[in-house]
Design a protein around this motif. Structure first.
Motif, PDB file in Angstrom:
ATOM      1  N   LYS A   1       0.818  -1.219   0.000  1.00 45.31           N
ATOM      2  CA  LYS A   1       0.000   0.000   0.000  1.00 45.31           C
ATOM      3  C   LYS A   1       0.850   1.266   0.000  1.00 45.31           C
ATOM      4  CE  LYS A   1      -4.123  -1.838   2.187  1.00 45.31           C
ATOM      5  NZ  LYS A   1      -5.082  -1.700   3.279  1.00 45.31           N
ATOM      6  N   LEU A   2       2.128   1.126   0.271  1.00 41.82           N
ATOM      7  CA  LEU A   2       2.998   2.300   0.330  1.00 41.82           C
ATOM      8  C   LEU A   2       3.621   2.662  -1.021  1.00 41.82           C
ATOM      9  CD1 LEU A   2       4.869   1.606   3.673  1.00 41.82           C
ATOM     10  CD2 LEU A   2       2.967   3.158   3.279  1.00 41.82           C
ATOM     11  N   SER A   3       3.306   1.915  -2.068  1.00 39.03           N
ATOM     12  CA  SER A   3       3.905   2.154  -3.382  1.00 39.03           C
ATOM     13  C   SER A   3       3.662   3.580  -3.880  1.00 39.03           C
ATOM     14  CB  SER A   3       3.369   1.158  -4.401  1.00 39.03           C
ATOM     15  OG  SER A   3       3.788  -0.133  -4.079  1.00 39.03           O
ATOM     16  N   VAL A   4       2.447   4.044  -3.736  1.00 32.86           N
ATOM     17  CA  VAL A   4       2.121   5.390  -4.208  1.00 32.86           C
ATOM     18  C   VAL A   4       2.846   6.428  -3.356  1.00 32.86           C
ATOM     19  CG1 VAL A   4       0.248   7.049  -4.527  1.00 32.86           C
ATOM     20  CG2 VAL A   4      -0.103   4.670  -5.141  1.00 32.86           C
ATOM     21  N   LEU A   5       2.914   6.189  -2.057  1.00 32.79           N
ATOM     22  CA  LEU A   5       3.597   7.132  -1.172  1.00 32.79           C
ATOM     23  C   LEU A   5       5.083   7.223  -1.513  1.00 32.79           C
ATOM     24  CD1 LEU A   5       3.465   8.988   1.289  1.00 32.79           C
ATOM     25  CD2 LEU A   5       3.983   6.990   2.691  1.00 32.79           C
ATOM     26  N   VAL A   6       5.716   6.100  -1.773  1.00 30.12           N
ATOM     27  CA  VAL A   6       7.134   6.098  -2.146  1.00 30.12           C
ATOM     28  C   VAL A   6       7.342   6.868  -3.455  1.00 30.12           C
ATOM     29  CG1 VAL A   6       9.046   4.620  -2.892  1.00 30.12           C
ATOM     30  CG2 VAL A   6       7.691   3.975  -0.900  1.00 30.12           C
ATOM     31  N   ALA A   7       6.498   6.621  -4.426  1.00 31.82           N
ATOM     32  CA  ALA A   7       6.615   7.328  -5.711  1.00 31.82           C
ATOM     33  C   ALA A   7       6.422   8.830  -5.527  1.00 31.82           C
ATOM     34  CB  ALA A   7       5.592   6.780  -6.709  1.00 31.82           C
ATOM     35  N   LEU A   8       5.465   9.224  -4.698  1.00 32.72           N
ATOM     36  CA  LEU A   8       5.236  10.653  -4.460  1.00 32.72           C
ATOM     37  C   LEU A   8       6.385  11.294  -3.689  1.00 32.72           C
ATOM     38  CD1 LEU A   8       1.418  10.786  -3.675  1.00 32.72           C
ATOM     39  CD2 LEU A   8       2.604  11.727  -5.643  1.00 32.72           C
ATOM     40  N   LEU A   9       6.990  10.578  -2.777  1.00 33.76           N
ATOM     41  CA  LEU A   9       8.125  11.131  -2.031  1.00 33.76           C
ATOM     42  C   LEU A   9       9.327  11.368  -2.950  1.00 33.76           C
ATOM     43  CD1 LEU A   9       7.959   9.148   1.320  1.00 33.76           C
ATOM     44  CD2 LEU A   9       7.446  11.561   0.936  1.00 33.76           C
ATOM     45  N   ILE A  10       9.587  10.418  -3.840  1.00 36.98           N
ATOM     46  CA  ILE A  10      10.690  10.599  -4.789  1.00 36.98           C
ATOM     47  C   ILE A  10      10.380  11.770  -5.723  1.00 36.98           C
ATOM     48  CG2 ILE A  10      11.990   9.548  -6.679  1.00 36.98           C
ATOM     49  CD1 ILE A  10      11.426   6.811  -5.283  1.00 36.98           C
ATOM     50  N   ALA A  11       9.152  11.861  -6.183  1.00 34.39           N
ATOM     51  CA  ALA A  11       8.760  12.965  -7.066  1.00 34.39           C
ATOM     52  C   ALA A  11       8.856  14.308  -6.338  1.00 34.39           C
ATOM     53  CB  ALA A  11       7.342  12.741  -7.578  1.00 34.39           C
ATOM     54  N   THR A  12       8.557  14.320  -5.046  1.00 32.38           N
ATOM     55  CA  THR A  12       8.652  15.547  -4.262  1.00 32.38           C
ATOM     56  C   THR A  12      10.088  16.040  -4.182  1.00 32.38           C
ATOM     57  OG1 THR A  12       6.728  14.899  -2.959  1.00 32.38           O
ATOM     58  CG2 THR A  12       8.148  16.577  -2.013  1.00 32.38           C
ATOM     59  N   VAL A  13      11.012  15.121  -4.009  1.00 35.41           N
ATOM     60  CA  VAL A  13      12.429  15.500  -3.976  1.00 35.41           C
ATOM     61  C   VAL A  13      12.850  16.080  -5.329  1.00 35.41           C
ATOM     62  CG1 VAL A  13      14.781  14.627  -3.720  1.00 35.41           C
ATOM     63  CG2 VAL A  13      12.997  13.833  -2.181  1.00 35.41           C
ATOM     64  N   LYS A  14      12.391  15.460  -6.417  1.00 33.72           N
ATOM     65  CA  LYS A  14      12.734  15.966  -7.749  1.00 33.72           C
ATOM     66  C   LYS A  14      12.142  17.361  -7.973  1.00 33.72           C
ATOM     67  CE  LYS A  14      11.808  12.100 -10.385  1.00 33.72           C
ATOM     68  NZ  LYS A  14      11.814  11.240 -11.535  1.00 33.72           N
ATOM     69  N   VAL A  15      10.926  17.559  -7.521  1.00 37.30           N
ATOM     70  CA  VAL A  15      10.287  18.880  -7.656  1.00 37.30           C
ATOM     71  C   VAL A  15      11.057  19.924  -6.858  1.00 37.30           C
ATOM     72  CG1 VAL A  15       8.244  20.191  -6.958  1.00 37.30           C
ATOM     73  CG2 VAL A  15       7.981  18.071  -8.216  1.00 37.30           C
ATOM     74  N   ALA A  16      11.496  19.568  -5.667  1.00 34.14           N
ATOM     75  CA  ALA A  16      12.253  20.507  -4.838  1.00 34.14           C
ATOM     76  C   ALA A  16      13.558  20.919  -5.519  1.00 34.14           C
ATOM     77  CB  ALA A  16      12.535  19.888  -3.474  1.00 34.14           C
ATOM     78  N   VAL A  17      14.222  19.969  -6.154  1.00 31.23           N
ATOM     79  CA  VAL A  17      15.471  20.280  -6.868  1.00 31.23           C
ATOM     80  C   VAL A  17      15.189  21.218  -8.037  1.00 31.23           C
ATOM     81  CG1 VAL A  17      17.298  19.287  -8.311  1.00 31.23           C
ATOM     82  CG2 VAL A  17      16.654  18.167  -6.167  1.00 31.23           C
ATOM     83  N   VAL A  18      14.153  20.928  -8.797  1.00 32.37           N
ATOM     84  CA  VAL A  18      13.825  21.766  -9.963  1.00 32.37           C
ATOM     85  C   VAL A  18      13.409  23.164  -9.525  1.00 32.37           C
ATOM     86  CG1 VAL A  18      12.200  22.053 -11.874  1.00 32.37           C
ATOM     87  CG2 VAL A  18      13.276  19.837 -11.476  1.00 32.37           C
ATOM     88  N   LEU A  19      12.550  23.261  -8.513  1.00 38.49           N
ATOM     89  CA  LEU A  19      12.115  24.574  -8.029  1.00 38.49           C
ATOM     90  C   LEU A  19      13.286  25.385  -7.491  1.00 38.49           C
ATOM     91  CD1 LEU A  19       8.794  23.810  -6.121  1.00 38.49           C
ATOM     92  CD2 LEU A  19       9.048  25.173  -8.184  1.00 38.49           C
ATOM     93  N   SER A  20      14.145  24.740  -6.755  1.00 44.66           N
ATOM     94  CA  SER A  20      15.242  25.440  -6.112  1.00 44.66           C
ATOM     95  C   SER A  20      16.293  25.928  -7.096  1.00 44.66           C
ATOM     96  CB  SER A  20      15.842  24.502  -5.067  1.00 44.66           C
ATOM     97  OG  SER A  20      17.159  24.738  -4.854  1.00 44.66           O
ATOM     98  N   ILE A  21      16.709  25.080  -8.022  1.00 47.79           N
ATOM     99  CA  ILE A  21      17.820  25.438  -8.911  1.00 47.79           C
ATOM    100  C   ILE A  21      17.337  26.015 -10.238  1.00 47.79           C
ATOM    101  CG2 ILE A  21      19.876  24.593 -10.104  1.00 47.79           C
ATOM    102  CD1 ILE A  21      20.092  24.570  -7.030  1.00 47.79           C
ATOM    103  N   PHE A  22      16.552  25.244 -10.992  1.00 49.32           N
ATOM    104  CA  PHE A  22      16.167  25.689 -12.328  1.00 49.32           C
ATOM    105  C   PHE A  22      15.216  26.882 -12.310  1.00 49.32           C
ATOM    106  CE2 PHE A  22      17.192  21.205 -13.738  1.00 49.32           C
ATOM    107  CZ  PHE A  22      18.364  21.586 -14.369  1.00 49.32           C
ATOM    108  N   MET A  23      14.355  26.946 -11.307  1.00 44.95           N
ATOM    109  CA  MET A  23      13.414  28.062 -11.241  1.00 44.95           C
ATOM    110  C   MET A  23      13.909  29.169 -10.308  1.00 44.95           C
ATOM    111  SD  MET A  23       9.836  26.013 -11.461  1.00 44.95           S
ATOM    112  CE  MET A  23       8.901  27.475 -11.829  1.00 44.95           C
ATOM    113  N   HIS A  24      15.133  29.027  -9.810  1.00 42.61           N
ATOM    114  CA  HIS A  24      15.821  30.043  -9.001  1.00 42.61           C
ATOM    115  C   HIS A  24      15.070  30.421  -7.726  1.00 42.61           C
ATOM    116  CE1 HIS A  24      18.765  30.661 -12.194  1.00 42.61           C
ATOM    117  NE2 HIS A  24      17.736  30.573 -13.035  1.00 42.61           N
ATOM    118  N   LEU A  25      14.273  29.523  -7.190  1.00 39.99           N
ATOM    119  CA  LEU A  25      13.558  29.817  -5.951  1.00 39.99           C
ATOM    120  C   LEU A  25      14.536  29.980  -4.790  1.00 39.99           C
ATOM    121  CD1 LEU A  25      10.798  30.162  -4.671  1.00 39.99           C
ATOM    122  CD2 LEU A  25      10.744  27.719  -4.249  1.00 39.99           C
TER     123      LEU A  25
END
Length: 101
Positions: free
Chosen positions: A45-69
């Protein structure tokens, strides 16, 4: 009629180096490999949660560096976090609905 820009109100920062972009790209490649590896594992049941956590880390990297946040004011950063937390709450409430069906 030309408009002059008031540079005193703008927040300027040093340009991001190519090394930072390459490191960010490499980080995203590694996280994509982690995503593919995690997709092949059975987390139950944690499969979706694991996928969302990994995606959250990727979003944080993109927002922080590429979008200059990383270089924006704290107020702007706080507003982005409020939006992301609100989105997470709505997604979380959606998953609690599907858990109890």
């Amino acid at each position: 009629m030309s408009q002059e820009h008031d540079h005193s109100s703008e927040h300027e920062h040093e340009p991001v180096s190519y090394g930072t972009y390459i490191l960010t790209w490499f980080t995203l490649i590694v996280l994509t490999a982690v995503t593919v590896t995690a997709a092949g594992m059975n987390f139950g049941k944690l499969s979706v949660l694991v996928a969302l956590l990994i995606a959250t880390v990727k979003v944080a990297v993109v927002l922080s560096i590429f979008m200059h946040l990383k270089y924006e004011s704290r107020l702007f950063g706080a507003m982005v976090w409020i939006v992301l937390v609100t989105l997470a709450i709505f997604i979380g409430l959606t998953f609690t609905d599907t858990l109890f069906r």
